[in-house]
Design an enzyme around this catalytic site. Structure first.
Site, PDB file in Angstrom:
ATOM      1  N   ARG A  48       0.898-115.507 -57.722  1.00 56.66           N
ATOM      2  CA  ARG A  48       1.672-114.273 -57.660  1.00 56.66           C
ATOM      3  C   ARG A  48       2.614-114.312 -56.466  1.00 56.66           C
ATOM      4  O   ARG A  48       2.231-114.701 -55.367  1.00 56.66           O
ATOM      5  CB  ARG A  48       0.694-113.103 -57.534  1.00 56.66           C
ATOM      6  CG  ARG A  48       1.362-111.750 -57.492  1.00 56.66           C
ATOM      7  CD  ARG A  48       0.350-110.624 -57.480  1.00 56.66           C
ATOM      8  NE  ARG A  48       0.252-109.951 -58.749  1.00 56.66           N
ATOM      9  CZ  ARG A  48      -0.851-109.416 -59.235  1.00 56.66           C
ATOM     10  NH1 ARG A  48      -1.977-109.514 -58.569  1.00 56.66           N
ATOM     11  NH2 ARG A  48      -0.838-108.793 -60.397  1.00 56.66           N
ATOM     12  N   THR A  49       3.850-113.899 -56.695  1.00 57.33           N
ATOM     13  CA  THR A  49       4.787-113.696 -55.591  1.00 57.33           C
ATOM     14  C   THR A  49       4.835-112.201 -55.311  1.00 57.33           C
ATOM     15  O   THR A  49       5.044-111.404 -56.225  1.00 57.33           O
ATOM     16  CB  THR A  49       6.192-114.222 -55.960  1.00 57.33           C
ATOM     17  OG1 THR A  49       6.101-115.623 -56.209  1.00 57.33           O
ATOM     18  CG2 THR A  49       7.182-113.982 -54.834  1.00 57.33           C
ATOM     19  N   HIS A  50       4.591-111.834 -54.069  1.00 61.35           N
ATOM     20  CA  HIS A  50       4.558-110.414 -53.716  1.00 61.35           C
ATOM     21  C   HIS A  50       5.919-109.925 -53.232  1.00 61.35           C
ATOM     22  O   HIS A  50       6.697-110.682 -52.651  1.00 61.35           O
ATOM     23  CB  HIS A  50       3.501-110.166 -52.625  1.00 61.35           C
ATOM     24  CG  HIS A  50       2.093-110.250 -53.127  1.00 61.35           C
ATOM     25  ND1 HIS A  50       1.414-111.439 -53.199  1.00 61.35           N
ATOM     26  CD2 HIS A  50       1.241-109.299 -53.603  1.00 61.35           C
ATOM     27  CE1 HIS A  50       0.199-111.217 -53.690  1.00 61.35           C
ATOM     28  NE2 HIS A  50       0.076-109.928 -53.951  1.00 61.35           N
ATOM     29  N   SER A  81       1.041-104.864 -55.326  1.00 53.49           N
ATOM     30  CA  SER A  81       1.549-105.663 -56.451  1.00 53.49           C
ATOM     31  C   SER A  81       1.584-104.819 -57.715  1.00 53.49           C
ATOM     32  O   SER A  81       1.570-103.589 -57.656  1.00 53.49           O
ATOM     33  CB  SER A  81       0.648-106.888 -56.662  1.00 53.49           C
ATOM     34  OG  SER A  81      -0.639-106.490 -57.120  1.00 53.49           O
ATOM     35  N   HIS A 117      -5.062-116.707 -52.898  1.00 53.00           N
ATOM     36  CA  HIS A 117      -4.134-116.700 -54.017  1.00 53.00           C
ATOM     37  C   HIS A 117      -3.942-118.150 -54.467  1.00 53.00           C
ATOM     38  O   HIS A 117      -3.465-118.972 -53.702  1.00 53.00           O
ATOM     39  CB  HIS A 117      -2.781-116.104 -53.610  1.00 53.00           C
ATOM     40  CG  HIS A 117      -2.850-114.650 -53.279  1.00 53.00           C
ATOM     41  ND1 HIS A 117      -2.228-113.683 -54.024  1.00 53.00           N
ATOM     42  CD2 HIS A 117      -3.493-113.995 -52.287  1.00 53.00           C
ATOM     43  CE1 HIS A 117      -2.489-112.486 -53.509  1.00 53.00           C
ATOM     44  NE2 HIS A 117      -3.243-112.654 -52.440  1.00 53.00           N
ATOM     45  N   GLU A 166      -1.921 -99.245 -45.402  1.00 53.14           N
ATOM     46  CA  GLU A 166      -1.420 -97.900 -45.153  1.00 53.14           C
ATOM     47  C   GLU A 166      -2.008 -97.316 -43.870  1.00 53.14           C
ATOM     48  O   GLU A 166      -3.084 -97.695 -43.434  1.00 53.14           O
ATOM     49  CB  GLU A 166      -1.793 -96.968 -46.311  1.00 53.14           C
ATOM     50  CG  GLU A 166      -1.167 -97.328 -47.642  1.00 53.14           C
ATOM     51  CD  GLU A 166      -1.743 -98.598 -48.235  1.00 53.14           C
ATOM     52  OE1 GLU A 166      -2.965 -98.830 -48.120  1.00 53.14           O
ATOM     53  OE2 GLU A 166      -0.952 -99.389 -48.788  1.00 53.14           O
ATOM     54  N   ASN A 208     -11.923-102.686 -50.897  1.00 54.14           N
ATOM     55  CA  ASN A 208     -12.142-101.868 -49.691  1.00 54.14           C
ATOM     56  C   ASN A 208     -11.778-100.435 -50.038  1.00 54.14           C
ATOM     57  O   ASN A 208     -11.032-100.198 -50.980  1.00 54.14           O
ATOM     58  CB  ASN A 208     -11.227-102.356 -48.553  1.00 54.14           C
ATOM     59  CG  ASN A 208      -9.747-102.347 -48.941  1.00 54.14           C
ATOM     60  OD1 ASN A 208      -9.238-103.289 -49.561  1.00 54.14           O
ATOM     61  ND2 ASN A 208      -9.065-101.267 -48.606  1.00 54.14           N
ATOM     62  N   SER A 210      -6.175-110.895 -55.795  1.00 54.00           N
ATOM     63  CA  SER A 210      -7.216-111.097 -54.783  1.00 54.00           C
ATOM     64  C   SER A 210      -8.580-110.778 -55.372  1.00 54.00           C
ATOM     65  O   SER A 210      -8.784-109.712 -55.936  1.00 54.00           O
ATOM     66  CB  SER A 210      -7.009-110.183 -53.578  1.00 54.00           C
ATOM     67  OG  SER A 210      -5.764-110.401 -53.012  1.00 54.00           O
TER      68      SER A 210
HETATM   69  I1  8IG Z   1      -7.199-106.212 -51.311  1.00 54.96           I
HETATM   70  O1  8IG Z   1      -6.156-100.882 -48.916  1.00 54.96           O
HETATM   71  C1  8IG Z   1      -6.123-104.670 -50.761  1.00 54.96           C
HETATM   72  N1  8IG Z   1      -4.829-104.666 -50.990  1.00 54.96           N
HETATM   73  N2  8IG Z   1      -1.720-101.388 -49.926  1.00 54.96           N
HETATM   74  N3  8IG Z   1      -3.969-101.129 -49.397  1.00 54.96           N
HETATM   75  C2  8IG Z   1      -2.951-101.866 -49.933  1.00 54.96           C
HETATM   76  N4  8IG Z   1      -3.142-103.055 -50.468  1.00 54.96           N
HETATM   77  C3  8IG Z   1      -4.395-103.520 -50.491  1.00 54.96           C
HETATM   78  C4  8IG Z   1      -5.479-102.837 -49.967  1.00 54.96           C
HETATM   79  C5  8IG Z   1      -5.251-101.565 -49.393  1.00 54.96           C
HETATM   80  N5  8IG Z   1      -6.565-103.583 -50.150  1.00 54.96           N
END
Ligand code: 8IG
Length: 277
Positions: free
Chosen positions: A97-99, A217, A76, A198, A240, A44
């Site tokens: 990407r596969t998550h 990932s 993606h 989270e 973020n 991302s």
């Molecule tokens: I972009 O704050 C992104 N991916 N787990 N937590 C998790 N994955 C993320 C976050 C995040 N921001």
């Protein structure tokens, strides 16, 4: 009539390394490039980060390559690209990407990494967008991954395959990245399963455990890359601050926007690092 599976990796009897070898042969055929030296997975915010790396020789929709799945998410890119650097190095750019949260199993998650190794790549650059736990970090800031906490309770290794993960994220490559940009900070990446972000309590848990970056990932992919004998560089774009570290709720839109804004900076950074490899 034999049952035809949508993806050969979904057949438990399939050898994932043979599927990866097939995928590498597909890439050689479709790109006209028999071997690659370096592979880069774009997470991302990193979607366009390969454009300064060199000349795109060929672009292949990932779904035309054995074992790859459709991208699950906007932001993606579902392509594999062969890029030639000015010095003549061949870079495989993985925008597909596969998550783990997609629920298709770890084999599919690490297939791109195993395929990259099968194309000849000895270096695996894993990038992602992630949340930052360190309060000094700002959205749009790239950081190096120094180590990880794999909180998925899964592994790409099958059976009694004991692999050393000391220096999983190569100190040599981190030093090299810092020679390009001395301001690069680093931290421990925590892979959560997702796809939810989270809770603030989980972010505090990750912090207490020694984590600095939260994402969905990379850790599983890094383990598979190490199993394949590759040297690994991990980089997160902090899009973020993690939940509870920032006061406002997290949004996917915010993530995309931080990515768009950081794009020129991280593109140039990635290109310079690859040039220095
Ligand atoms: I972009 O704050 C992104 N991916 N787990 N937590 C998790 N994955 C993320 C976050 C995040 N921001």
């Amino acid at each position: 009539m034999p049952h035809t599976l949508a993806n050969p990796l979904d057949d438990p009897a399939a050898d994932p390394f043979e599927v990866a070898a097939q995928a590498a042969a597909d890439i050689a055929r479709l790109t006209g490039v028999p071997q690659h030296d370096v592979a880069v997975t774009l997470g991302s915010g990193w979607g366009r980060a390969a454009e300064l790396v060199g000349e795109t020789v060929a672009t292949v929709p990932a779904i035309e390559v054995t074992g790859f799945s459709k991208p699950a998410l906007e932001g993606h890119v579902g392509t594999l690209r062969s890029v030639r650097t000015p010095a003549g190095r061949r870079i495989l750019v993985i925008g597909a990407r596969t998550h783990f949260y997609e629920g298709h199993g770890v084999r599919r998650v690490v297939h791109s990494v195993r395929t990259a190794a099968a194309t000849g790549a000895g270096t695996m650059i894993l990038t992602n967008g992630a949340g930052g736990i360190r309060e000094t970090w700002r959205p749009g800031q790239p950081v190096l991954i120094s180590d990880h906490l794999n909180l998925t309770a899964a592994s790409p290794l099958e059976g009694a395959t004991f692999i050393d993960l000391t220096d999983l994220y190569s100190r040599r490559l981190r030093d090299l990245a810092r020679s390009v940009d001395p301001t690069l900070d680093e931290g421990v990446y925590c892979q959560f399963r997702g796809p939810h972000y989270e809770t603030p309590a989980e972010v505090q848990m990750a912090k207490i455990l020694g984590g600095h970056i939260v994402g969905m990932s990379t850790a599983l992919e890094a383990i598979a890359a190490r199993q394949a004998g590759m040297e690994i560089l991990g980089m997160s774009l902090i899009t973020n601050l993690a939940a509870g570290i920032q006061s406002t709720p997290l949004s996917h839109e915010e993530v995309l926007e931080a990515g768009r804004e950081a794009e020129p900076v991280i593109s140039a950074l990635l290109a310079r690092i690859i040039e220095a490899l």
